[in-house]
Design an enzyme around this catalytic site. Structure first.
Site: not given
Ligand SMILES: Cc1cc2nc3c(=O)[nH]c(=O)nc-3n(C[C@H](O)[C@H](O)[C@H](O)COP(=O)(O)O)c2cc1C
Length: 390
Positions: A108, A128, A130, A156, A165, A254, A278, A309, A313, A332-333
């Site tokens: 990122s 990545q 923005y 992205t 939220r 993305k 996202h 994405d 899990r 991601g997570r």
């Molecule tokens: C804490 C967090 C920070 C993220 N930061 C970015 C980021 O900086 N750039 C980006 O393209 N996506 C970001 N994402 C999105 C992830 O790249 C990805 O699309 C997403 O986590 C996928 O879902 P998952 O967490 O269920 O796997 C972030 C996601 C999370 C959870």
């Protein structure tokens, strides 16, 4: 000492919850507004069944593939996440784990470690970005990425600056100074192992974004970088095509959810797209990517590499996505839980869990490799799919 190995990503998540301060854990859970999309990302995978064979199964299964010109050992990539405070080694630990497991890594632009440090330990980094800053700034960032050895760019585009939220966003300080440190101390002390991990390195989380720095200046804070991004005029498709033309190598867009947008991404000459919302952190109510994937794969899958994405899990989730048209998935997570639970080894553990799960799902489906998967391997309820903009 307790066994640090975990057998599923859910176990890693429980450990992460115990280990991380509440606000850090909350920032990873995220999910915008009511959390409809982040919930759907997970529940939609649960709604898909598998169609198994019981004899004549393949003794060995092949998982290797290529994405954006990178040979990878399985159809999984690290999705870029801007994480500031999960682990002292942050993205460097993730990069080492990914390299050890033959997996490419999205880094990122909001990462806490510099591109140079990360590329030092992983030769398959995709940077990545923005749409942030003016054209000169973006060109500078591309040049820096190239000089560091980045192999491809991920742009992205799905972000609408929502900031509410229902469950209450965690407080993130502008920077760690005495005042914010005092405010965070009770939380940090409630998680001594996490706190000690940082203290041992001699650093507290700095909450800066070194990859957003203008050459020769100090890295901006997370909010400083976010402000630059918020102030930047939003791109037209022609401007996205301009950015793509500035990078000679592989280029991914993305955040795609609609078929008409996917076609535009093909038209601008991208190498790959990721069907994504996202991680449910953007426009709440966007369907889960797995629902949107088949329509997009049918429309453009022979012209561009289609990834997914969101909500992955376990290995069977990866297999479901491939059966429905993805070339690979990004996580991601899942790796953030591993990182929180056990640093680099925890990320390796997550990747091993996924590899084992992909392999055993392929075995159960009677496949000798990921290229044999097709839609008949998945059982979807009526009305499961969402074709947007078709
Ligand atoms: C804490 C967090 C920070 C993220 N930061 C970015 C980021 O900086 N750039 C980006 O393209 N996506 C970001 N994402 C999105 C992830 O790249 C990805 O699309 C997403 O986590 C996928 O879902 P998952 O967490 O269920 O796997 C972030 C996601 C999370 C959870």
């Amino acid at each position: 000492m307790a066994n640090k190995w975990f057998e599923t990503v859910a176990v890693a998540q429980r450990r992460a919850e115990k280990r991380l301060p509440k606000s850090v854990y909350g920032a990873l859970i995220a999910g915008s507004e009511k959390g409809l999309s982040s919930r759907d990302n997970l529940e939609s995978f649960d709604q898909l069944g598998l169609s198994p064979h019981i004899a004549g199964l393949a003794r060995e299964r092949s998982l290797a593939t290529t994405v954006m010109g990178q040979a990878i050992s399985m159809p999984v990539l690290i999705s870029p996440t801007g994480v500031q405070a999960v682990h002292p080694q942050g993205e460097v630990a993730v990069a080492r784990a990914a390299a050890n497991r033959g997996v490419a890594m999205g880094l990122s632009s909001f990462a806490s470690k510099s591109i140079e440090e990360v590329c030092e330990v992983n030769k398959q980094v995709l940077f990545q970005m923005y749409w942030s800053g003016d054209r000169d700034t973006m060109i500078q960032r591309l040049a820096r990425a190239k000089a560091a050895g980045v192999k491809g760019i991920i742009l992205t585009l799905d972000w609408s600056f929502a900031n509410g939220r229902d469950w209450g966003s965690p407080w993130i300080p502008e920077k760690i100074d005495l005042k914010s440190a005092l405010k965070l101390t009770p939380e940090a002390l409630s998680r001594p192992r996490w706190f000690l991990g940082f203290l041992r390195t001699g650093h507290i989380p700095s909450l800066t974004t070194p990859n957003m720095a203008v050459p020769g200046t100090k890295p901006p804070t997370f909010f400083g970088a976010y402000y630059e991004w918020m102030q930047s005029p939003l791109p037209t498709w022609d401007e996205v095509a301009w950015l793509r033309a500035q990078w000679e190598g592989p280029f991914m867009v993305k955040g795609v959810g609609r078929i008409d947008d996917a076609k535009r991404v093909v038209d601008l000459g991208a190498t790959a797209l990721s069907v994504s919302n996202h991680g449910g952190n953007n426009l709440d109510g966007t369907p889960a990517p797995i629902r949107m994937l088949p329509g997009i794969a049918d429309a453009v899958g022979d012209q561009i590499e289609v990834l997914l994405d969101g909500g992955v899990r376990r290995g069977s989730d990866v297999v479901k996505a491939l059966a429905l048209g993805a070339r690979a998935v990004m996580i991601g997570r899942a790796y953030l839980w591993g990182l929180a639970a056990n640093g680099q080894a925890g990320v390796e553990n997550v990747l091993d869990v996924l590899r084992g799960g992909i392999d055993s799902t392929l075995l159960g489906l009677g496949k000798s490799g990921i290229t044999e998967l097709d839609r008949g391997d998945v059982v979807a309820p009526p009305d499961f799919y969402r074709s947007l903009g078709g």
